[in-house]
Design a protein around this motif. Structure first.
Motif, PDB file in Angstrom:
ATOM      1  N   MET A   1     -25.588  59.900   2.902  1.00  0.00           N
ATOM      2  CA  MET A   1     -24.565  59.115   2.212  1.00  0.00           C
ATOM      3  C   MET A   1     -25.042  57.658   2.127  1.00  0.00           C
ATOM      4  SD  MET A   1     -20.480  58.937   3.060  1.00  0.00           S
ATOM      5  CE  MET A   1     -20.363  60.733   2.994  1.00  0.00           C
ATOM      6  N   GLU A   2     -25.015  57.085   0.941  1.00  0.00           N
ATOM      7  CA  GLU A   2     -25.540  55.749   0.727  1.00  0.00           C
ATOM      8  C   GLU A   2     -24.639  54.690   1.351  1.00  0.00           C
ATOM      9  OE1 GLU A   2     -26.950  52.858  -2.984  1.00  0.00           O
ATOM     10  OE2 GLU A   2     -26.219  54.909  -3.343  1.00  0.00           O
ATOM     11  N   TYR A   3     -25.257  53.723   2.019  1.00  0.00           N
ATOM     12  CA  TYR A   3     -24.499  52.647   2.643  1.00  0.00           C
ATOM     13  C   TYR A   3     -23.934  51.735   1.552  1.00  0.00           C
ATOM     14  CZ  TYR A   3     -23.318  49.294   6.350  1.00  0.00           C
ATOM     15  OH  TYR A   3     -22.652  48.495   7.245  1.00  0.00           O
ATOM     16  N   PRO A   4     -22.625  51.456   1.564  1.00  0.00           N
ATOM     17  CA  PRO A   4     -22.014  50.667   0.488  1.00  0.00           C
ATOM     18  C   PRO A   4     -22.489  49.215   0.493  1.00  0.00           C
ATOM     19  CG  PRO A   4     -20.453  51.014   2.264  1.00  0.00           C
ATOM     20  CD  PRO A   4     -21.644  51.868   2.581  1.00  0.00           C
ATOM     21  N   LYS A   5     -22.508  48.612  -0.670  1.00  0.00           N
ATOM     22  CA  LYS A   5     -22.936  47.222  -0.790  1.00  0.00           C
ATOM     23  C   LYS A   5     -21.761  46.252  -0.759  1.00  0.00           C
ATOM     24  CE  LYS A   5     -27.101  48.374  -3.429  1.00  0.00           C
ATOM     25  NZ  LYS A   5     -27.836  48.195  -4.714  1.00  0.00           N
ATOM     26  N   THR A   6     -20.632  46.651  -1.356  1.00  0.00           N
ATOM     27  CA  THR A   6     -19.469  45.759  -1.406  1.00  0.00           C
ATOM     28  C   THR A   6     -18.211  46.469  -0.935  1.00  0.00           C
ATOM     29  OG1 THR A   6     -19.011  46.377  -3.710  1.00  0.00           O
ATOM     30  CG2 THR A   6     -20.427  44.447  -3.328  1.00  0.00           C
ATOM     31  N   ASN A   7     -17.220  45.682  -0.567  1.00  0.00           N
ATOM     32  CA  ASN A   7     -15.957  46.208  -0.061  1.00  0.00           C
ATOM     33  C   ASN A   7     -14.807  45.438  -0.698  1.00  0.00           C
ATOM     34  OD1 ASN A   7     -14.032  47.528   1.611  1.00  0.00           O
ATOM     35  ND2 ASN A   7     -14.058  45.788   3.023  1.00  0.00           N
ATOM     36  N   LYS A   8     -13.852  46.163  -1.258  1.00  0.00           N
ATOM     37  CA  LYS A   8     -12.642  45.555  -1.797  1.00  0.00           C
ATOM     38  C   LYS A   8     -11.514  45.713  -0.780  1.00  0.00           C
ATOM     39  CE  LYS A   8     -13.679  46.435  -6.686  1.00  0.00           C
ATOM     40  NZ  LYS A   8     -13.230  47.146  -7.911  1.00  0.00           N
ATOM     41  N   ALA A   9     -10.678  44.676  -0.660  1.00  0.00           N
ATOM     42  CA  ALA A   9      -9.589  44.733   0.310  1.00  0.00           C
ATOM     43  C   ALA A   9      -8.464  43.794  -0.108  1.00  0.00           C
ATOM     44  CB  ALA A   9     -10.097  44.350   1.690  1.00  0.00           C
ATOM     45  N   LEU A  10      -7.240  44.135   0.300  1.00  0.00           N
ATOM     46  CA  LEU A  10      -6.087  43.261   0.105  1.00  0.00           C
ATOM     47  C   LEU A  10      -5.981  42.331   1.302  1.00  0.00           C
ATOM     48  CD1 LEU A  10      -3.339  45.686  -1.280  1.00  0.00           C
ATOM     49  CD2 LEU A  10      -4.659  43.987  -2.544  1.00  0.00           C
ATOM     50  N   ARG A  11      -5.965  41.023   1.029  1.00  0.00           N
ATOM     51  CA  ARG A  11      -5.938  40.055   2.127  1.00  0.00           C
ATOM     52  C   ARG A  11      -5.018  38.888   1.775  1.00  0.00           C
ATOM     53  NH1 ARG A  11     -11.597  40.349   5.282  1.00  0.00           N
ATOM     54  NH2 ARG A  11     -12.180  42.442   4.651  1.00  0.00           N
ATOM     55  N   PHE A  12      -4.689  38.096   2.796  1.00  0.00           N
ATOM     56  CA  PHE A  12      -3.920  36.878   2.588  1.00  0.00           C
ATOM     57  C   PHE A  12      -4.579  35.768   3.394  1.00  0.00           C
ATOM     58  CE2 PHE A  12      -2.230  38.994   6.273  1.00  0.00           C
ATOM     59  CZ  PHE A  12      -1.823  38.007   7.152  1.00  0.00           C
ATOM     60  N   SER A  13      -4.408  34.535   2.942  1.00  0.00           N
ATOM     61  CA  SER A  13      -5.095  33.424   3.598  1.00  0.00           C
ATOM     62  C   SER A  13      -4.162  32.465   4.303  1.00  0.00           C
ATOM     63  CB  SER A  13      -5.938  32.648   2.582  1.00  0.00           C
ATOM     64  OG  SER A  13      -5.123  32.190   1.519  1.00  0.00           O
ATOM     65  N   SER A  14      -2.860  32.559   4.055  1.00  0.00           N
ATOM     66  CA  SER A  14      -1.883  31.715   4.742  1.00  0.00           C
ATOM     67  C   SER A  14      -0.728  32.579   5.213  1.00  0.00           C
ATOM     68  CB  SER A  14      -1.369  30.612   3.805  1.00  0.00           C
ATOM     69  OG  SER A  14      -0.746  31.181   2.666  1.00  0.00           O
ATOM     70  N   ILE A  15      -0.021  32.121   6.222  1.00  0.00           N
ATOM     71  CA  ILE A  15       1.064  32.910   6.810  1.00  0.00           C
ATOM     72  C   ILE A  15       2.126  33.198   5.755  1.00  0.00           C
ATOM     73  CG2 ILE A  15       2.884  32.936   8.549  1.00  0.00           C
ATOM     74  CD1 ILE A  15       1.071  31.137  10.254  1.00  0.00           C
ATOM     75  N   GLY A  16       2.347  34.479   5.490  1.00  0.00           N
ATOM     76  CA  GLY A  16       3.313  34.882   4.490  1.00  0.00           C
ATOM     77  C   GLY A  16       2.869  34.621   3.066  1.00  0.00           C
ATOM     78  N   GLY A  17       1.597  34.217   2.883  1.00  0.00           N
ATOM     79  CA  GLY A  17       1.091  33.902   1.555  1.00  0.00           C
ATOM     80  C   GLY A  17       0.863  35.146   0.715  1.00  0.00           C
ATOM     81  N   PRO A  18       0.582  34.952  -0.563  1.00  0.00           N
ATOM     82  CA  PRO A  18       0.409  36.098  -1.469  1.00  0.00           C
ATOM     83  C   PRO A  18      -0.823  36.927  -1.121  1.00  0.00           C
ATOM     84  CG  PRO A  18      -0.270  34.064  -2.536  1.00  0.00           C
ATOM     85  CD  PRO A  18       0.376  33.665  -1.247  1.00  0.00           C
ATOM     86  N   LEU A  19      -0.728  38.219  -1.393  1.00  0.00           N
ATOM     87  CA  LEU A  19      -1.881  39.085  -1.217  1.00  0.00           C
ATOM     88  C   LEU A  19      -2.831  38.904  -2.391  1.00  0.00           C
ATOM     89  CD1 LEU A  19      -0.349  42.482  -0.026  1.00  0.00           C
ATOM     90  CD2 LEU A  19      -1.195  40.596   1.344  1.00  0.00           C
ATOM     91  N   ALA A  20      -4.106  39.024  -2.093  1.00  0.00           N
ATOM     92  CA  ALA A  20      -5.121  38.911  -3.143  1.00  0.00           C
ATOM     93  C   ALA A  20      -6.167  39.983  -2.917  1.00  0.00           C
ATOM     94  CB  ALA A  20      -5.764  37.530  -3.122  1.00  0.00           C
ATOM     95  N   LEU A  21      -6.727  40.474  -4.015  1.00  0.00           N
ATOM     96  CA  LEU A  21      -7.802  41.451  -3.927  1.00  0.00           C
ATOM     97  C   LEU A  21      -9.125  40.695  -3.810  1.00  0.00           C
ATOM     98  CD1 LEU A  21      -8.635  44.424  -4.039  1.00  0.00           C
ATOM     99  CD2 LEU A  21      -8.852  44.183  -6.523  1.00  0.00           C
ATOM    100  N   ILE A  22      -9.808  40.909  -2.693  1.00  0.00           N
ATOM    101  CA  ILE A  22     -11.048  40.204  -2.399  1.00  0.00           C
ATOM    102  C   ILE A  22     -12.193  41.211  -2.310  1.00  0.00           C
ATOM    103  CG2 ILE A  22     -12.259  38.843  -0.636  1.00  0.00           C
ATOM    104  CD1 ILE A  22      -9.639  37.512   0.030  1.00  0.00           C
ATOM    105  N   GLU A  23     -13.318  40.851  -2.863  1.00  0.00           N
ATOM    106  CA  GLU A  23     -14.502  41.694  -2.777  1.00  0.00           C
ATOM    107  C   GLU A  23     -15.598  40.942  -2.035  1.00  0.00           C
ATOM    108  OE1 GLU A  23     -17.488  44.355  -5.634  1.00  0.00           O
ATOM    109  OE2 GLU A  23     -15.690  43.413  -6.459  1.00  0.00           O
TER     110      GLU A  23
END
Length: 350
Positions: A1-23
């Motif tokens: 199985m090929e090792y992945p190069k990138t990862n997408k995830a839902l994250r937030f940067s401030s307390i209670g802040g909006p979620l963002a899709l980060i790669e």
């Protein structure tokens, strides 16, 4: 199985802040970790509580959402034993350092030595398996407070019996501890809770909980354990009368009623009366505790019970399109903010 190069995830940067899709790029795998491709992650009250809590503020940078998951192992660290690429697994991220990840993510790093994880059996779908870890392990932690067995069958009350943790307390109390179970839930969920093994059901929408329990207590032996999965103080005045001195009142929420604030043992700090109850119960009985405890070995017990058909994982809804802002994660946020996501709503990861 090929090792992945990138990862997408839902994250937030401030307390209670909006979620963002980060790669981001997937880093090299540490020797003591597994890389897991996530297929599903459940939504729990603790997700929104951590999202809006200063507890995660100590973690620099962006922070991940989600604690539990089910997926497939795609890489194994050189020092990890007992796992191979292709194994299906489910578990829980507990390490504070893992808040930077979260399981609303394509890939996660898991240290099997410090985080509950086990191999997924064929009797569970990924969606079902993802719904299990926090609620089943919390249920086991509650039932640890049962007094030792005696000549008579032990009696357990479960408040919030149709919720995520409550459904597991009902099932495990019956099949793993051979208890008589009195479940408290709404009338519309009565048949469902009985199907899980409850011996009696109290409909809180049409019956007075306290008077009903006290009348049953007067006619039979005292209860051994009261598990409160709802929170608040409604049953606090009556539990010393309901339980015998070696019994226990265990809450997974505490005195709080706001779904947006952290529950569990942290409420000892915000509600000092709980400390008094704990100390009084320790000295005089019945015992009192507000708990949040996880034992990874219990996941293996859940698998064994499921493979024998003795317990089942209940999924209320599967949300598709986790990384679609217009649909998937918008709906996930709505569930979290409403307080309706209690371990039975699962986010499907692409």
């Amino acid at each position: 199985m090929e090792y992945p190069k990138t990862n997408k995830a839902l994250r937030f940067s401030s307390i209670g802040g909006p979620l963002a899709l980060i790669e981001k790029e997937v880093p090299l795998l540490p020797a003591y970790e597994l890389l897991v491709k996530v297929h599903a992650a459940s939504i729990n009250p603790c997700d929104i509580q951590l999202w809006r809590s200063g507890l995660v503020g100590v973690v620099p940078g962006d922070k991940g959402m989600g604690r539990d998951y089910s997926g497939t192992v795609v890489a194994v660290g050189s020092n990890v034993k007992g796992w191979k690429v292709g194994d299906e697994a489910f578990g829980l991220l507990l390490s504070p350092l893992k808040f930077a990840q979260g399981t609303f993510s394509e890939y996660i790093n898991v240290n099997p030595a410090s985080n509950p994880i086990t191999k997924k059996p064929g009797c569970f779908t990924h969606e079902q398996a993802a719904s299990i870890p926090p609620v089943a392990l919390t249920a086991y932690a509650c039932l640890d407070w049962l007094p030792p067995p005696s000549a008579s069958q032990r009696k357990v009350i479960v408040r919030g019996a149709s919720g995520g943790t409550g459904t597991w307390v009902v099932q495990l109390a019956k099949v793993a501890y051979d208890c008589h179970v009195t479940a408290i839930c709404s009338g519309k969920n009565a048949d469902f809770v009985k199907s899980l093994g409850a011996d009696e059901v109290i409909d809180y929408t049409s019956q007075d909980i306290t008077s009903t329990l006290l009348s049953t207590r007067a006619a039979t032996q005292p209860y051994d354990l009261l598990v409160d999965c709802v929170g608040g103080t409604d049953l606090i005045p009556s539990y010393p009368q309901l339980l015998h001195p070696k019994g226990a009142y265990v809450t997974i929420v505490g005195d709080k009623t706001d779904v947006n604030t952290a529950g569990g043992p942290l409420t000892y700090l915000t509600n000092p009366r709980q400390i008094y109850r704990y100390l009084k119960g320790y000295l005089l009985g019945p015992r009192y505790a507000c708990i949040a405890l996880y034992k990874s070995s219990h996941l293996d017990q859940v698998v064994s019970l499921a493979e024998r058909g003795e317990v089942k994982a209940v999924v209320q809804e599967v949300i598709e399109g986790a990384f679609d802002e217009r649909e998937g994660w918008k709906k996930a946020v709505e569930y979290m903010e409403s307080g309706r996501a209690r371990g039975k709503v699962v986010l499907k990861i692409p």
